[in-house]
Design a protein around this motif. Structure first.
Motif, PDB file in Angstrom:
ATOM      1  N   VAL A  66       0.828  -1.208   0.000  1.00 45.98           N
ATOM      2  CA  VAL A  66       0.000   0.000   0.000  1.00 45.98           C
ATOM      3  C   VAL A  66       0.861   1.257   0.000  1.00 45.98           C
ATOM      4  CG1 VAL A  66      -1.762   1.289   1.291  1.00 45.98           C
ATOM      5  CG2 VAL A  66      -1.944  -1.195   1.072  1.00 45.98           C
ATOM      6  N   GLN A  67       2.059   1.169   0.567  1.00 44.60           N
ATOM      7  CA  GLN A  67       2.956   2.334   0.541  1.00 44.60           C
ATOM      8  C   GLN A  67       3.459   2.641  -0.865  1.00 44.60           C
ATOM      9  OE1 GLN A  67       5.713   3.051   4.083  1.00 44.60           O
ATOM     10  NE2 GLN A  67       5.329   0.841   4.279  1.00 44.60           N
ATOM     11  N   LEU A  68       3.343   1.690  -1.780  1.00 46.61           N
ATOM     12  CA  LEU A  68       3.732   1.931  -3.173  1.00 46.61           C
ATOM     13  C   LEU A  68       2.663   2.709  -3.928  1.00 46.61           C
ATOM     14  CD1 LEU A  68       5.045  -1.668  -4.032  1.00 46.61           C
ATOM     15  CD2 LEU A  68       6.419   0.338  -3.411  1.00 46.61           C
ATOM     16  N   MET A  69       1.451   2.740  -3.383  1.00 48.04           N
ATOM     17  CA  MET A  69       0.323   3.344  -4.067  1.00 48.04           C
ATOM     18  C   MET A  69       0.216   4.843  -3.778  1.00 48.04           C
ATOM     19  SD  MET A  69      -2.454   0.341  -3.100  1.00 48.04           S
ATOM     20  CE  MET A  69      -3.716   0.883  -4.263  1.00 48.04           C
ATOM     21  N   GLN A  70      -0.519   5.497  -4.647  1.00 49.50           N
ATOM     22  CA  GLN A  70      -0.922   6.877  -4.397  1.00 49.50           C
ATOM     23  C   GLN A  70      -2.434   6.903  -4.214  1.00 49.50           C
ATOM     24  OE1 GLN A  70       1.038   8.546  -8.054  1.00 49.50           O
ATOM     25  NE2 GLN A  70       1.788  10.110  -6.624  1.00 49.50           N
ATOM     26  N   GLN A  71      -2.903   7.887  -3.467  1.00 48.46           N
ATOM     27  CA  GLN A  71      -4.344   8.005  -3.257  1.00 48.46           C
ATOM     28  C   GLN A  71      -5.076   8.037  -4.598  1.00 48.46           C
ATOM     29  OE1 GLN A  71      -5.772  10.474   0.106  1.00 48.46           O
ATOM     30  NE2 GLN A  71      -7.011  11.554  -1.411  1.00 48.46           N
ATOM     31  N   GLY A  72      -6.098   7.213  -4.720  1.00 49.36           N
ATOM     32  CA  GLY A  72      -6.844   7.096  -5.971  1.00 49.36           C
ATOM     33  C   GLY A  72      -6.409   5.925  -6.821  1.00 49.36           C
ATOM     34  N   ALA A  73      -5.337   5.238  -6.413  1.00 50.38           N
ATOM     35  CA  ALA A  73      -4.810   4.120  -7.200  1.00 50.38           C
ATOM     36  C   ALA A  73      -5.536   2.816  -6.872  1.00 50.38           C
ATOM     37  CB  ALA A  73      -3.322   3.959  -6.948  1.00 50.38           C
ATOM     38  N   LYS A  74      -5.416   1.867  -7.806  1.00 51.40           N
ATOM     39  CA  LYS A  74      -5.917   0.518  -7.585  1.00 51.40           C
ATOM     40  C   LYS A  74      -4.848  -0.453  -8.055  1.00 51.40           C
ATOM     41  CE  LYS A  74      -9.908  -2.517  -8.382  1.00 51.40           C
ATOM     42  NZ  LYS A  74     -11.256  -2.645  -9.020  1.00 51.40           N
ATOM     43  N   TYR A  75      -4.400  -1.303  -7.147  1.00 52.53           N
ATOM     44  CA  TYR A  75      -3.349  -2.260  -7.443  1.00 52.53           C
ATOM     45  C   TYR A  75      -3.856  -3.685  -7.224  1.00 52.53           C
ATOM     46  CZ  TYR A  75       0.572   1.130  -7.529  1.00 52.53           C
ATOM     47  OH  TYR A  75       1.431   2.150  -7.839  1.00 52.53           O
ATOM     48  N   LYS A  76      -3.159  -4.612  -7.860  1.00 54.45           N
ATOM     49  CA  LYS A  76      -3.383  -6.029  -7.607  1.00 54.45           C
ATOM     50  C   LYS A  76      -2.107  -6.589  -7.000  1.00 54.45           C
ATOM     51  CE  LYS A  76      -5.470 -10.103  -9.790  1.00 54.45           C
ATOM     52  NZ  LYS A  76      -6.045 -10.630 -11.062  1.00 54.45           N
ATOM     53  N   PHE A  77      -2.223  -7.207  -5.845  1.00 56.52           N
ATOM     54  CA  PHE A  77      -1.068  -7.739  -5.136  1.00 56.52           C
ATOM     55  C   PHE A  77      -1.092  -9.269  -5.132  1.00 56.52           C
ATOM     56  CE2 PHE A  77      -1.708  -3.593  -2.970  1.00 56.52           C
ATOM     57  CZ  PHE A  77      -0.504  -2.996  -3.327  1.00 56.52           C
ATOM     58  N   PHE A  78       0.081  -9.848  -5.333  1.00 58.16           N
ATOM     59  CA  PHE A  78       0.269 -11.294  -5.258  1.00 58.16           C
ATOM     60  C   PHE A  78       1.254 -11.520  -4.107  1.00 58.16           C
ATOM     61  CE2 PHE A  78      -0.339  -9.767  -9.554  1.00 58.16           C
ATOM     62  CZ  PHE A  78      -1.451 -10.481  -9.980  1.00 58.16           C
ATOM     63  N   ILE A  79       0.753 -12.038  -2.994  1.00 57.37           N
ATOM     64  CA  ILE A  79       1.506 -12.020  -1.740  1.00 57.37           C
ATOM     65  C   ILE A  79       1.936 -13.423  -1.325  1.00 57.37           C
ATOM     66  CG2 ILE A  79       1.462 -11.280   0.664  1.00 57.37           C
ATOM     67  CD1 ILE A  79      -0.654  -9.271  -0.024  1.00 57.37           C
ATOM     68  N   PRO A  80       3.253 -13.678  -1.277  1.00 59.72           N
ATOM     69  CA  PRO A  80       3.737 -14.979  -0.787  1.00 59.72           C
ATOM     70  C   PRO A  80       3.293 -15.196   0.658  1.00 59.72           C
ATOM     71  CG  PRO A  80       5.516 -13.676  -1.777  1.00 59.72           C
ATOM     72  CD  PRO A  80       4.346 -12.764  -1.622  1.00 59.72           C
ATOM     73  N   TYR A  81       3.193 -16.450   1.044  1.00 55.59           N
ATOM     74  CA  TYR A  81       2.700 -16.742   2.390  1.00 55.59           C
ATOM     75  C   TYR A  81       3.556 -16.099   3.478  1.00 55.59           C
ATOM     76  CZ  TYR A  81       6.353 -20.314   3.240  1.00 55.59           C
ATOM     77  OH  TYR A  81       7.537 -20.965   3.439  1.00 55.59           O
ATOM     78  N   GLN A  82       4.869 -15.931   3.210  1.00 57.35           N
ATOM     79  CA  GLN A  82       5.743 -15.328   4.213  1.00 57.35           C
ATOM     80  C   GLN A  82       5.350 -13.884   4.514  1.00 57.35           C
ATOM     81  OE1 GLN A  82       6.710 -16.756   1.332  1.00 57.35           O
ATOM     82  NE2 GLN A  82       8.624 -17.888   1.552  1.00 57.35           N
ATOM     83  N   LEU A  83       4.721 -13.220   3.538  1.00 62.35           N
ATOM     84  CA  LEU A  83       4.301 -11.833   3.712  1.00 62.35           C
ATOM     85  C   LEU A  83       2.804 -11.726   3.981  1.00 62.35           C
ATOM     86  CD1 LEU A  83       6.294 -10.194   0.751  1.00 62.35           C
ATOM     87  CD2 LEU A  83       6.965 -10.357   3.159  1.00 62.35           C
ATOM     88  N   ALA A  84       2.156 -12.879   4.124  1.00 67.14           N
ATOM     89  CA  ALA A  84       0.714 -12.907   4.391  1.00 67.14           C
ATOM     90  C   ALA A  84       0.482 -13.462   5.799  1.00 67.14           C
ATOM     91  CB  ALA A  84      -0.001 -13.732   3.325  1.00 67.14           C
ATOM     92  N   TYR A  85      -0.197 -14.611   5.884  1.00 65.22           N
ATOM     93  CA  TYR A  85      -0.507 -15.173   7.202  1.00 65.22           C
ATOM     94  C   TYR A  85       0.399 -16.344   7.557  1.00 65.22           C
ATOM     95  CZ  TYR A  85      -4.561 -12.146   7.045  1.00 65.22           C
ATOM     96  OH  TYR A  85      -5.376 -11.042   6.982  1.00 65.22           O
ATOM     97  N   GLY A  86       1.485 -16.508   6.806  1.00 63.47           N
ATOM     98  CA  GLY A  86       2.538 -17.415   7.163  1.00 63.47           C
ATOM     99  C   GLY A  86       2.149 -18.877   7.278  1.00 63.47           C
ATOM    100  N   GLU A  87       2.772 -19.524   8.257  1.00 64.26           N
ATOM    101  CA  GLU A  87       2.608 -20.951   8.448  1.00 64.26           C
ATOM    102  C   GLU A  87       1.344 -21.310   9.224  1.00 64.26           C
ATOM    103  OE1 GLU A  87       6.163 -22.273  10.313  1.00 64.26           O
ATOM    104  OE2 GLU A  87       7.473 -21.579   8.698  1.00 64.26           O
ATOM    105  N   SER A  88       0.650 -20.298   9.743  1.00 67.70           N
ATOM    106  CA  SER A  88      -0.545 -20.556  10.556  1.00 67.70           C
ATOM    107  C   SER A  88      -1.843 -20.388   9.782  1.00 67.70           C
ATOM    108  CB  SER A  88      -0.555 -19.624  11.776  1.00 67.70           C
ATOM    109  OG  SER A  88       0.593 -19.817  12.566  1.00 67.70           O
ATOM    110  N   GLY A  89      -1.832 -19.531   8.760  1.00 68.06           N
ATOM    111  CA  GLY A  89      -3.073 -19.227   8.070  1.00 68.06           C
ATOM    112  C   GLY A  89      -3.935 -18.303   8.920  1.00 68.06           C
ATOM    113  N   ALA A  90      -5.201 -18.160   8.549  1.00 68.45           N
ATOM    114  CA  ALA A  90      -6.115 -17.281   9.286  1.00 68.45           C
ATOM    115  C   ALA A  90      -7.525 -17.833   9.212  1.00 68.45           C
ATOM    116  CB  ALA A  90      -6.063 -15.861   8.723  1.00 68.45           C
ATOM    117  N   GLY A  91      -8.072 -18.177  10.367  1.00 70.49           N
ATOM    118  CA  GLY A  91      -9.445 -18.668  10.417  1.00 70.49           C
ATOM    119  C   GLY A  91      -9.638 -19.937   9.614  1.00 70.49           C
ATOM    120  N   ASN A  92     -10.862 -20.120   9.151  1.00 76.05           N
ATOM    121  CA  ASN A  92     -11.205 -21.321   8.387  1.00 76.05           C
ATOM    122  C   ASN A  92     -11.029 -21.141   6.888  1.00 76.05           C
ATOM    123  OD1 ASN A  92     -12.026 -22.725  10.740  1.00 76.05           O
ATOM    124  ND2 ASN A  92     -14.040 -21.742  10.659  1.00 76.05           N
ATOM    125  N   ASN A  93     -10.839 -19.900   6.455  1.00 75.90           N
ATOM    126  CA  ASN A  93     -10.846 -19.625   5.015  1.00 75.90           C
ATOM    127  C   ASN A  93      -9.466 -19.461   4.391  1.00 75.90           C
ATOM    128  OD1 ASN A  93     -13.695 -19.597   4.964  1.00 75.90           O
ATOM    129  ND2 ASN A  93     -13.724 -17.470   5.655  1.00 75.90           N
TER     130      ASN A  93
END
Length: 247
Positions: free
Chosen positions: A200-227
């Motif tokens: 999000v720090q790469l964006m400017q106000q009004g922008a729309k980006y698509k992010f592809f996030i490796p698990y290490q930068l997401a919820y890691g080895e635990s995941g999140a909830g049931n989904n």
């Protein structure tokens, strides 16, 4: 971690006692000639009091739970020695810090084996995805694509942002969407997953980006909830609506 360590030791102790008892039951008697030997019959373990019942219950219950977690075998001799050393107040063979590292390493290796399909799928996807036109890759491994360029300010990590977004797994399953709720969300940028903080720090106000996030930068080895399962590579579309400077 302490609870897991206790469970691990109790299970191992119960299994070891069982193994040692069985071994003794097979005691070998050498004949006077020294050439032959006979084996006594295996005597079943007897449960005669509350302590016996509780001991067996501890072993049975904790071993079942550990088996469900992927642990199928342990070094029972060393685990029994650890039990004896602890009760006798002897200096342990490894200190507490190394013990915790060892347990973590075992659990992590079992978890990685269990979710190897997700790990490999994520790695393969990102390797192919970064070759597509318009996809950029940061030094951390975050991949992004600019859908709409913004014209406003870019947020800092201490700022609060207002965004619309939707998130999905690699199989296309959508696990969250502010668009469907028709309610953008506001939050301090430093309070979300690393992939969002960086992206999000790469964006400017009004922008729309698509992010592809490796698990290490997401919820890691635990995941999140049931989904969101462990080791999940995630795809987000994020629209930066407003930036409020932090204090």
């Amino acid at each position: 971690m302490k609870k897991f360590l206790f469970t691990l030791l109790i299970t191992a102790f119960a299994a070891t006692v069982s193994a040692q008892t069985a071994k003794k039951a097979f005691a070998v008697k050498k004949a006077t000639t020294g050439k032959t030997a006979t084996k006594t019959a295996v005597q079943p373990l007897a449960i005669t009091n509350t302590l016996d019942s509780a001991s067996y219950a501890f072993g049975l219950g904790t071993a079942s739970n550990m088996k469900q977690g992927g642990i199928t075998a342990l070094n029972y001799a060393l685990l029994l020695q650890g039990f004896k050393d602890a009760f006798a107040g002897k200096t342990p063979l490894i200190d507490k810090a190394k013990a915790e590292v060892a347990i973590n390493n075992l659990v992590n290796s079992l978890t990685r084996a269990k979710y190897s399909i997700q790990i490999n799928e994520g790695k393969s996807f990102l390797e192919n995805n970064k070759k597509l036109p318009g996809v950029q890759v940061t030094t951390s491994g975050l991949q992004y694509q600019v859908l709409i360029k913004g014209t406003g300010v870019s947020p800092k990590v201490i700022d609060t942002v207002l965004v619309h977004y939707k998130g999905s797994l690699l199989n296309g399953d959508e696990f969250d969407s502010s668009y469907k709720r028709n309610a953008p969300i506001s939050f301090p940028l430093n309070g979300v997953i690393p992939g969002w903080i960086e992206g999000v720090q790469l964006m400017q106000q009004g922008a729309k980006y698509k992010f592809f996030i490796p698990y290490q930068l997401a919820y890691g080895e635990s995941g999140a909830g049931n989904n969101i399962p462990p080791f999940s590579t995630l795809i987000f579309e994020v629209e930066l609506l407003k930036v409020t400077a932090g204090k």
